[in-house]
Design a protein around this motif. Structure first.
Motif, PDB file in Angstrom:
ATOM      1  N   UNK A 102       0.793  -1.233   0.000  1.00  0.00           N
ATOM      2  CA  UNK A 102       0.000   0.000   0.000  1.00  0.00           C
ATOM      3  C   UNK A 102       0.821   1.276   0.000  1.00  0.00           C
ATOM      4  N   UNK A 103       2.065   1.211   0.462  1.00  0.00           N
ATOM      5  CA  UNK A 103       2.885   2.422   0.527  1.00  0.00           C
ATOM      6  C   UNK A 103       3.613   2.697  -0.783  1.00  0.00           C
ATOM      7  N   UNK A 104       3.491   1.795  -1.757  1.00  0.00           N
ATOM      8  CA  UNK A 104       4.174   1.969  -3.033  1.00  0.00           C
ATOM      9  C   UNK A 104       3.205   2.472  -4.089  1.00  0.00           C
ATOM     10  N   UNK A 105       3.739   3.130  -5.089  1.00  0.00           N
ATOM     11  CA  UNK A 105       2.931   3.572  -6.220  1.00  0.00           C
ATOM     12  C   UNK A 105       2.921   2.474  -7.277  1.00  0.00           C
ATOM     13  N   UNK A 106       1.728   2.136  -7.746  1.00  0.00           N
ATOM     14  CA  UNK A 106       1.561   1.120  -8.772  1.00  0.00           C
ATOM     15  C   UNK A 106       0.813   1.723  -9.955  1.00  0.00           C
ATOM     16  N   UNK A 107       1.084   1.205 -11.113  1.00  0.00           N
ATOM     17  CA  UNK A 107       0.345   1.572 -12.319  1.00  0.00           C
ATOM     18  C   UNK A 107      -0.260   0.298 -12.884  1.00  0.00           C
ATOM     19  N   UNK A 108      -1.449   0.412 -13.466  1.00  0.00           N
ATOM     20  CA  UNK A 108      -2.206  -0.780 -13.850  1.00  0.00           C
ATOM     21  C   UNK A 108      -2.521  -0.768 -15.344  1.00  0.00           C
ATOM     22  N   UNK A 109      -2.148  -1.871 -16.004  1.00  0.00           N
ATOM     23  CA  UNK A 109      -2.419  -2.039 -17.428  1.00  0.00           C
ATOM     24  C   UNK A 109      -3.411  -3.177 -17.616  1.00  0.00           C
ATOM     25  N   UNK A 110      -4.096  -3.180 -18.746  1.00  0.00           N
ATOM     26  CA  UNK A 110      -4.963  -4.299 -19.078  1.00  0.00           C
ATOM     27  C   UNK A 110      -4.114  -5.517 -19.447  1.00  0.00           C
ATOM     28  N   UNK A 111      -4.620  -6.696 -19.143  1.00  0.00           N
ATOM     29  CA  UNK A 111      -3.940  -7.939 -19.519  1.00  0.00           C
ATOM     30  C   UNK A 111      -4.550  -8.434 -20.826  1.00  0.00           C
ATOM     31  N   UNK A 112      -3.752  -8.450 -21.876  1.00  0.00           N
ATOM     32  CA  UNK A 112      -4.256  -8.781 -23.210  1.00  0.00           C
ATOM     33  C   UNK A 112      -4.085 -10.272 -23.494  1.00  0.00           C
ATOM     34  N   UNK A 113      -5.098 -10.868 -24.067  1.00  0.00           N
ATOM     35  CA  UNK A 113      -5.093 -12.303 -24.354  1.00  0.00           C
ATOM     36  C   UNK A 113      -4.512 -12.523 -25.739  1.00  0.00           C
ATOM     37  N   UNK A 126     -11.924  -9.437 -31.969  1.00  0.00           N
ATOM     38  CA  UNK A 126     -13.181  -9.964 -32.471  1.00  0.00           C
ATOM     39  C   UNK A 126     -14.065  -8.842 -32.983  1.00  0.00           C
ATOM     40  N   UNK A 127     -15.321  -9.205 -33.255  1.00  0.00           N
ATOM     41  CA  UNK A 127     -16.251  -8.264 -33.874  1.00  0.00           C
ATOM     42  C   UNK A 127     -16.415  -6.999 -33.062  1.00  0.00           C
ATOM     43  N   UNK A 128     -16.317  -7.077 -31.750  1.00  0.00           N
ATOM     44  CA  UNK A 128     -16.512  -5.900 -30.904  1.00  0.00           C
ATOM     45  C   UNK A 128     -15.224  -5.314 -30.389  1.00  0.00           C
ATOM     46  N   UNK A 129     -14.098  -5.564 -31.091  1.00  0.00           N
ATOM     47  CA  UNK A 129     -12.809  -4.978 -30.730  1.00  0.00           C
ATOM     48  C   UNK A 129     -12.294  -5.476 -29.392  1.00  0.00           C
ATOM     49  N   UNK A 130     -12.556  -6.747 -29.078  1.00  0.00           N
ATOM     50  CA  UNK A 130     -11.968  -7.356 -27.892  1.00  0.00           C
ATOM     51  C   UNK A 130     -11.068  -8.511 -28.326  1.00  0.00           C
ATOM     52  N   UNK A 131      -9.992  -8.766 -27.574  1.00  0.00           N
ATOM     53  CA  UNK A 131      -9.089  -9.849 -27.957  1.00  0.00           C
ATOM     54  C   UNK A 131      -9.805 -11.192 -28.044  1.00  0.00           C
ATOM     55  N   UNK A 132      -9.519 -11.916 -29.112  1.00  0.00           N
ATOM     56  CA  UNK A 132     -10.114 -13.240 -29.342  1.00  0.00           C
ATOM     57  C   UNK A 132      -8.970 -14.187 -29.652  1.00  0.00           C
ATOM     58  N   UNK A 133      -8.585 -14.978 -28.650  1.00  0.00           N
ATOM     59  CA  UNK A 133      -7.433 -15.855 -28.830  1.00  0.00           C
ATOM     60  C   UNK A 133      -7.714 -16.922 -29.881  1.00  0.00           C
ATOM     61  N   UNK A 134      -8.982 -17.327 -30.002  1.00  0.00           N
ATOM     62  CA  UNK A 134      -9.347 -18.293 -31.038  1.00  0.00           C
ATOM     63  C   UNK A 134      -9.052 -17.757 -32.422  1.00  0.00           C
ATOM     64  N   UNK A 135      -9.346 -16.474 -32.647  1.00  0.00           N
ATOM     65  CA  UNK A 135      -9.032 -15.860 -33.937  1.00  0.00           C
ATOM     66  C   UNK A 135      -7.524 -15.805 -34.157  1.00  0.00           C
TER      67      UNK A 135
END
Length: 891
Positions: free
Chosen positions: A575-586, A642-651
């Motif tokens: 909690x005393x450290x500064x963190x930055x958060x990114x999305x995890x891409x599939x 995919x069709x809605x601009x979300x990562x699709x690992x199957x594609x």
């Protein structure tokens, strides 16, 4: 509007239209005593949320002119398509032509139309999934609807479970669904579409979704309308996407015994064990509080010529972050970094004739004086040990998150670890010099120390081993100069290759404890060094992606291995450290080097992917302001959207195995990939190259954003920061997790704002937090499958030990392949018993086979309900290393 009493006819004005109303005291819902006046009042107060859902859609009405009656004696209902001849002239209307007739429908485009519906007791408003264009022609559907209808023996709880399963599938297709409790028995899911697909296409997709759910959950879901198949299950009715079919409109009243409403809900409500249908008073309270979960799907035009259509959603890669990447480091803070973490201390004493220092009486006296052995986790030996004989000396480099991040560089000499604090970490390039501040000697036991130094203690903070191994000392001039070759771990921060360092005392840099640490240009001084280097390169170096060139870039002989994240949770973020958060891409991790105008893409295991994704060559021309990116080394993830601009690992998998150039080019047109850049290891700088791996994350991020522009296939997704709570009690991690859930992503990556890049190392400076939970369970039985699983296991019944007994935790029917099912059948048939080991609800116990509760497995799940059930659990595998008695709730 009109008053709520009196049966006389009167004329009222609604939204600029005059309407005659009558019989306001007439009771339309006898069991609740709800009158026509109540109905008109409800419609007036919800018009602003109901009209956007119904506008421009042909309205079919169900009228109860004498009231809905009672449960035992329902009232007579009239089903109406055509607009009544008695309807006011001002009601907007549109016609649908059929082969042998034409139907004219009212359009509920304003509150006055709803008021007229109430006057004629048209309580239920039904509409299709498409709207009229202003010229009167039907548009393509702007939504897809799935009607979840419980069969006998199932109820709203089962519908909610299926709704959440539907949401998983839809999220994977980048489709956003809003649940609506129907006001009857089930749940409707409204899925926003962009209007580019025909009714037939949407119906086909809905049908396929229903069949997929049935295949994955045969004990819970059915897609066939036959009533004989629906007992104890939920029908996923896909047929309402037919252009001729209609669904009750959100916010419409229902003609039930009580005035229930088709009420839009939040997903949090759907997950609640207290979920129930809502009546009109409940809905009025929600609407007046500003809650309208389906607002985004409504028509928000301001004129008839503007035309209908839902609000457009953002692409996943365009979602805004809640905060920036954090401020750049000030000159003052950079200066303070140079103070080191532990401070300077006494040294090793006067040097002897051979350059080695005679050991003082107690070389660790200063070390012990700074530490309380009863409070610190660090090793605190009572006396200094004698120097080791006959063994190779060792080194350790520790990453130390104290008041400021620094690296502790420790070399064995004269029975202790002689130590320096290196604020920016050991240099990995020969043209880099690093400040190293000598500190007190440390005991040999410190070479394996990792963990937290308690707050308030000397050096408080997190310590982890960055690299360790053996050293070959070439020169040790006490207090003046040290030259040594360090051979670290294959996965260590030094890259698994021997490194020859020099430490030179430099009091002119600000104090007698200041030294200069540099990587020697001559890295092949000793025969052992050369042999070790060749062996390390043979065993661990990835293949060079670039054909016909000895170097991957002009500065690097090999592409660096990517830094890796450690699995964890929010509780692992100090909690005393500064963190930055990114999305995890599939997708697939890629290290990218720009060489002579071309992008060289290397996978995590060293595979050359440059030819596999030709569209990513765009990156080489995306230097900011037209700058040449030659020499840049960047880190990112390759994804297919995919069709809605979300990562699709199957594609993405359709691209990963291709080898022929024509196939690759064709696939690039059909399934283009995108590169999500999130880190920079090197960037061009004033005609040269700026090395960034030893720079803090925030500076690397700024350098990336400054050096590279966005392209058609190249993106720099925003990050969230910081981990600390704001005035509302929210933090960057809350926003990041919420965004990842909304976008249907795998989870998030938390990165220390001050962390350096450690190639090939799995570090706790990067923590991956996934949007899923795991739970160990005890298998207590199984149910026979249907369809493709007929004669085999359909689902496992599982429990968790609690208070000396077993508590039923639900059924697991997904996550198995044929081999898993075979293995499970063999295990379970050997331990069958006649009675259930735990209390199991009748619906789940039907046709169950019980087993002795001694086998343990593990599942992935979304949450635990208030009743102790696992929501949509997915099988992960058996846990032979665990006994049933070892299992307990992990939350």
């Amino acid at each position: 509007m009109a008053g709520r009493s009196g049966s006389q006819r009167q004329t009222v004005e609604v939204a600029g239209q005059r309407l005659r109303v009558s019989n306001l005291d007439k009771v339309l819902y006898p069991e609740a005593g709800t009158t026509k006046a109540d109905v008109l009042d409800y419609l007036a107060r919800v018009a602003h949320v109901l009209v956007p859902q119904a506008a421009w859609r042909p309205v079919t009405r169900k009228r109860w002119v004498d009231g809905v009656g009672t449960e035992d004696k329902p009232g007579k209902v009239f089903f109406r398509k055509d607009l009544e001849d008695s309807a006011p002239d001002w009601i907007p209307r549109a016609a649908i032509k059929h082969k042998d007739h034409t139907n004219t429908y009212p359009l509920a485009n304003d509150p006055a139309v709803l008021a007229w519906f109430g006057q004629v007791a048209a309580l239920e408003v039904h509409v299709p999934q498409w709207r009229f264009a202003p010229d009167g022609t039907p548009r393509n559907p702007d939504r897809m609807v799935l009607d979840l209808d419980p069969g006998e023996g199932a109820g709203l709880a089962e519908c909610a479970e299926v709704a959440l399963l539907c949401r998983e599938l839809l999220d994977g297709m980048d489709l956003t669904a809003v649940p609506v409790t129907s006001g009857s028995k089930g749940i409707h899911l409204y899925v926003a579409l962009d209007g580019t697909y025909t009714t037939e296409q949407v119906s086909d997709v809905a049908h396929e979704l229903a069949r997929a759910l049935e295949a994955d959950h045969p004990d819970l879901v059915v897609s066939d309308m036959k009533k004989t198949l629906r007992t104890g299950k939920v029908l996923v009715d896909w047929s309402q996407n037919n252009g001729n079919k209609t669904t009750v409109c959100p916010y419409s009243l229902r003609g039930r015994a009580r005035p229930m409403v088709a009420a839009p809900r939040t997903w949090k409500e759907i997950k609640s064990p207290d979920l129930a249908q809502l009546d009109y008073l409940d809905v009025l309270e929600r609407v007046e509080s500003g809650l309208d979960p389906i607002a985004e799907q409504g028509w928000h035009g301001t004129s008839e010529t503007e035309g209908p259509g839902p609000r457009a959603g953002r692409k996943a890669a365009e979602q805004p972050s809640s905060a920036g990447d954090g401020p750049s480091e000030s000159k003052e803070s950079k200066k303070s970094k140079k103070s080191g973490g532990n401070g300077a201390a006494g040294r090793t004493g006067k040097k002897g004739d051979d350059g080695a220092a005679p050991a003082p009486a107690d070389r660790l006296a200063e070390y012990r004086a700074k530490r309380d052995a009863t409070k610190t986790r660090e090793p605190v030996p009572e006396e200094s040990p004698a120097p080791r004989e006959g063994e190779e000396p060792i080194f350790v480099i520790q990453e130390h998150h104290a008041r400021r991040l620094h690296y502790d560089f420790r070399l064995e000499h004269s029975g202790v670890l002689v130590s320096w604090a290196v604020p920016k970490g050991p240099p990995l390039e020969t043209d880099e010099n690093r400040l190293a501040v000598q500190t007190e000697d440390h005991p040999m036991e410190y070479a394996t120390f990792e963990g937290e130094i308690a707050k308030g203690e000397y050096g408080a903070g997190q310590v982890s081993i960055w690299d360790s191994g053996t050293i070959e000392i070439e020169k040790w001039r006490e207090g003046k100069e040290v030259i040594a070759v360090l051979s670290g771990r294959p996965d260590g921060g030094l890259g698994g290759v021997p490194r020859r360092f020099a430490l030179i005392n430099a009091p002119g840099m600000g104090g007698e404890d200041n030294w200069l640490l540099k990587l020697m240009k001559d890295q092949s001084r000793s025969p052992r060094d050369r042999a070790a280097r060749r062996e390390a390169q043979r065993s661990s170096a990835p293949k060079k992606p670039r054909q016909g060139d000895a170097r991957w870039t002009e500065e690097l002989e090999e592409p660096p291995a990517p830094m890796l994240a450690t699995a964890g949770g929010v509780g692992d973020l100090a909690p005393d450290d500064d963190w930055v958060f990114e999305m995890k891409w599939d997708g697939v991790r890629a290290i990218v080097g720009i060489v002579d105008g071309k992008a060289q893409l290397t996978s995590r295991n060293g595979r050359d992917m440059s030819a596999l994704y030709p569209e990513l060559q765009e990156l080489a021309g995306l230097g900011a302001d037209g700058a040449d990116l030659h020499g840049a080394v960047l880190d990112g993830e390759i994804v297919a959207l995919g069709a809605g601009h979300r990562p699709d690992f199957g594609l993405l998998q359709t691209r990963m195995k291709l080898t022929r150039k024509k196939e690759i080019e064709a696939a690039a047109e059909k399934v283009p990939v995108h590169l999500m850049l999130f880190d920079a290891l090197r960037v061009p700088d004033d005609g040269g190259v700026r090395a960034l791996m030893r720079e803090p994350y925030t500076e690397r991020r700024e350098a990336l954003l400054a050096a590279v522009e966005e392209g058609e296939h190249i993106h720099q997704p925003p990050a969230h920061g910081t981990s600390r709570d704001d005035a509302d009690g929210r933090s960057g991690v809350d926003d990041a997790i919420e965004s990842s859930l909304e976008l249907g992503l795998e989870g998030i990556i938390a990165k220390r704002a001050d962390s350096t890049y450690q190639p090939g190392r799995r570090s706790r400076n990067w923590i991956k937090i996934k949007n899923e939970k795991h739970q160990e369970v005890v298998v207590i039985g199984w149910r026979t499958g249907l369809g493709s699983r007929a004669g085999s296991i359909g689902s496992l019944l599982v429990a968790v030990p609690e208070d000396g007994g077993l508590v039923y935790a639900g059924r697991v029917g997904t996550g198995f392949d044929d081999r898993d099912l075979e293995e499970a059948a063999q295990k379970l048939r050997r331990i069958e018993r006649k009675t259930p080991p735990a209390d199991v609800p009748r619906a789940d116990a039907r046709d169950a086979h019980w087993v002795t509760p001694r086998l343990v497995g593990e599942v992935r799940y979304s949450e635990v309900t208030g009743g102790g059930r696992l929501r949509h659990p997915v099988w992960r595998g058996w846990r032979p290393d665990k006994d049933a008695d070892d299992v307990g709730w992990e939350e």
